[in-house]
Design an enzyme around this catalytic site. Structure first.
Site: not given
Length: 822
Positions: A413, A416, A488
């Site tokens: 997670d 990015e 999300d």
């Protein structure tokens, strides 16, 4: 002003104006210009132009690579492409005006005055052509290729992009971004796959631009002239793919960028998650309730609260005093544990992971060689450089700690990279496989390389057992290492349907193992929305229920008895369909075809499937068609493409090429089966650790088209299948010969099923069934014939209609060929 003076002024002004125009063409915007030199060497053509250098390579009969840069081309390198050019028969010629390249599949003409490319079919139809006057050009360091937009052209794919299935009229940016609770039209979001498919005039082609800088794709946004693709730095580097069938375009694209390995069987089961389950007693409560309420499940996932103050590779000793005991107890209950892992390493003296990272010098750095620091959950952090082998190898040693205590899955997670402020400086330097690159070039591949490091490290740590790897961010080729979920999302109907389109688009872009947060991550779903989403989740590759912090509980029992019953029915169906689903994943490993399939894959030139009204429909594998509707819909229109279709629940036959209004309820998701489909199923189990009964049920639906299905088994957990330890057989339906053929089994593994029960749907009472085999030892038992049966789940809504006749034959599962004739 007198006339001579006026004339002189006008000439001077016109000269200045023309000079300004020339400057705009050759200064602020620079095109490649005319070709000045051509060198042909086998399958490759090197071209020099007035302002650029180009290299054209025939990769295969159907794939041609184009590289163009303002400077001599650099050494070739890609994080995405793993294929090398195939030896291909290609005829390459040139004259004063053009260079022609012809393969067995297509023809490319490169004009010399100016440099421009046009791709043709062998019979002379234009597949794709550079826009006249624009072609490939630069604005400062940004490079863009412009393609003429064909009449009625559709654009699909481009990976994880919001909006409509058809990208026509829109523009998109690739810059991996942390977008909590993103809008349904927000762009960009988490991952980058710069590959799209164009469809027009009964032709289809693919373009993959392999450039990791921020990139932009325009499919007629703010213009009516061209589609374009370009990047803010680096060279123009794209692969042009042409096939008659769209499925073959996906196959060629995944031949370039790689295909997934077989996933662990347990990862295809139902997964229960929330942000967050803690302490360990809460995890045990969730696990026990799943078992008490007979909700099949295979996994529980822990979010960041399992860590000691969010520090990666640690455990909160108060909440989770004995991780090995936790994973062992879950294993005894048939459940695997997956952990979230973030890249940020807290800058804290005495924290072993941080000190070891400093010692080994594996963090990304500013241009002055100091370690970059950004703030995330633990506070100020350094970040491992996954773009270099040294950083990945260091990650392998750290991640082994989780394998040592029995953790089965890793969830990557925040990769990015996400940091508070979401503005990492441009002058951060990455190893980039020894080449050194700024953040501008490395940003979009960071998530891919983190997933790679996790996969490679965990595969090594698990000693031949398959890891489950999940990621939020990635780049083209991510399917080699990881599954991906859509981040999300919100507990809203439009997000549920957007999630379906995101999975379809990812499938078009070479990624088969995909999922979304079922029920929505932010907010609280209504009972109807939750119920509908759980139904759709049963027909998703990765089936994970997940909700965020400060939301209501979202386990199946949290929404009342009726919602629990419906959710359980569809989870049950999911587990009975595991032989079908597992075989569909095997197909993905062989040809790249996804599990969630946009109708554009098999019905590419049917214009109605691009309509916003029908764009959410999709195929699940090659047998089912799912028609999602919102939780508020009581009636909905389903489009049935060409062919015949069966209602899953009652075998009602529906002819294709028509729209049909249907009643919609929250108890039943509209699901249909394509004619001639072959659907293998097993008995219900509570987890994949439990063995089904010894009979495999193969449902065959009568139809007018030939079809085949590759049924596949292996041990579900190791890589032994790579050495031939598998069981595989092709089951073929021949509509002309009126035969169902079970081909001779392949592989060294014996099937776990002793018997095969064939259930024939849609066959007439006078269809007489005969069984012929090549083995005198095969035992055949006709246990029932023309008997009303429950085709699927005997509970709840998933029943065959009363009085519905299904011919049923049970036979021994011989490894030799078996033929059913009717």
């Amino acid at each position: 002003m007198n006339k001579p003076l006026l004339r002189a002024f006008s000439i001077s002004f016109l000269t200045a104006l023309l000079a300004g125009t020339a400057y705009a063409q050759s200064g602020a915007v620079k095109s490649a210009g005319n070709v000045s030199n051509v060198q042909i060497n086998g399958q490759q053509v090197k071209i020099a132009t007035q302002n650029a250098f180009a290299e054209v390579t025939v990769y295969s009969p159907s794939v041609i690579r184009m590289r163009v840069d303002k400077q001599p081309l650099a050494a070739d390198f890609s994080f995405a492409v793993i294929a090398k050019p195939q030896q291909t028969k290609a005829t390459i010629n040139q004259n004063d005006n053009e260079v022609s390249i012809t393969t067995d599949s297509l023809k490319l003409i490169i004009s010399k005055k100016p440099f421009a490319a046009t791709f043709y079919t062998l019979d002379g139809k234009v597949i794709s052509q550079d826009e006249k006057g624009l072609s490939t050009s630069w604005v400062n360091e940004s490079v863009t290729t412009y393609k003429h937009m064909q009449d009625g052209e559709h654009f699909i794919g481009l990976g994880e992009k919001t909006g409509n299935l058809d990208r026509k009229g829109n523009g998109y940016t690739n810059w991996n971004s942390d977008t909590f609770g993103y809008r349904t039209d927000q762009d960009p979001i988490y991952s980058t796959i710069p590959f799209y498919i164009g469809v027009h005039h009964n032709l289809n082609y693919g373009i993959f631009m392999d450039n990791t800088y921020q990139s932009d794709f325009n499919f007629g946004a703010s213009n009516n002239r061209f589609s374009s693709f370009g990047a803010h730095g680096g060279e123009m580097n794209y692969y042009f793919i042409y096939h008659k069938h769209l499925t073959d375009i996906i196959t060629s694209y995944t031949a370039l960028t790689g295909r997934m390995k077989m996933p662990p069987l347990w990862s295809l089961g139902y997964q229960q998650n929330r942000y967050s389950y803690y302490p360990d007693t809460e995890v045990y409560r969730i696990a026990q309730t799943l078992r008490e309420k007979k909700i099949p499940a295979d996994g529980i996932t822990l979010d960041i609260h399992y860590m000691d103050k969010y520090k990666v590779f640690t455990w909160d000793k108060n909440r989770f005093p004995d991780p090995a005991k936790l994973t062992a107890r879950l294993k005894d209950m048939g459940l695997k544990l997956t952990l979230i892992v973030d890249p940020g390493v807290k800058t804290e003296q005495g924290y072993p992971v941080f000190e070891d990272g400093l010692k080994n010098n594996i963090f990304i750095k500013y241009s002055d060689s100091t370690n970059y620091t950004g703030e995330v959950w633990p506070g100020w952090c350094h970040f491992p450089d996954f773009t270099g082998e040294k950083g990945r190898n260091w990650w392998h040693t750290q991640i082994k700690k989780y394998a040592d205590v029995g953790v089965s899955g890793i969830w990557n997670d925040m990769n990015e990279i996400s940091t508070w402020g979401q503005k990492m400086p441009d002058n951060v330097i990455f190893n980039y496989e020894g080449q050194n690159a700024s953040h501008l070039q490395a940003h979009n591949v960071y998530g891919l390389e983190m997933a790679r490091a996790s996969y490679e490290g965990y595969r090594k740590a698990l000693n031949n057992k398959r890891p489950f790897i999940l990621t939020r961010s990635g780049y083209a080729g991510l399917q080699r290492y990881t599954a991906i979920w859509t981040g999300d999302n919100r507990a809203e109907d439009d997000h549920m349907l957007l999630g379906v389109r995101l999975l379809s688009s990812l499938g078009l872009s070479g990624v088969p193992f995909t999922g979304m947060d079922i029920g929505g991550f932010t907010g609280n779903p209504t009972v109807a929305l939750y119920t509908r989403w759980m139904q759709i989740g049963a027909f998703s590759p990765y089936f994970r229920n997940h909700t965020g912090v400060n939301t209501k509980s979202a386990e199946p029992w949290a929404f009342g008895e009726e919602a629990l019953e419906v959710a359980r029915n569809y989870i049950n169906l999911r587990y009975r369909l595991l032989p079908y689903l597992y075989s569909s994943f095997y197909e993905a490993t062989q040809n790249g075809h996804p599990v969630v399939r946009s109708l554009a894959i098999n019905y590419t030139h049917d214009q109605r499937i691009y309509s916003a009204q029908f764009q959410n429909q999709y195929e699940f594998g090659n047998g089912f068609m799912i028609a999602p509707f919102t939780s508020a819909d009581t009636y909905g229109t389903v489009y049935f493409p060409e062919g015949n279709w069966y209602d899953l629940y009652n075998d009602a036959l529906i002819t294709g090429k028509q729209e049909k209004m249907m009643r919609v309820t929250t108890q039943k998701l509209p699901v249909f089966v394509k004619e001639s489909s072959i659907i293998p199923m097993q008995s219900l189990v509570q987890s994949t650790a439990e063995k089904p009964t010894d009979t495999l049920t193969v449902h065959v639906y009568k139809g007018n088209r030939n079809n085949s299905f590759v049924y596949y088994e292996d041990d579900g957990e190791s890589y032994n299948y790579e050495n031939g330890t598998f069981y595989k057989r092709t089951i073929a339906y021949d509509a002309v010969k009126k035969q169902i053929v079970f081909a001779k089994a392949e592989g060294s593994l014996s099937s776990k099923f002793k018997y095969i029960k064939v259930q024939l749907h849609g066959f007439a009472d006078n269809d007489k069934i005969a069984l012929n085999t090549k083995s005198a030892n095969t035992k055949t038992e006709f246990v029932s014939f023309l008997t009303p049966v429950s085709s699927f789940d005997p509970q709840g809504v998933i029943n065959a209609a009363e009085g519905h006749n299904v011919k049923t034959i049970t036979m021994s599962n011989s490894s030799n060929q078996m033929v059913l004739s009717y």
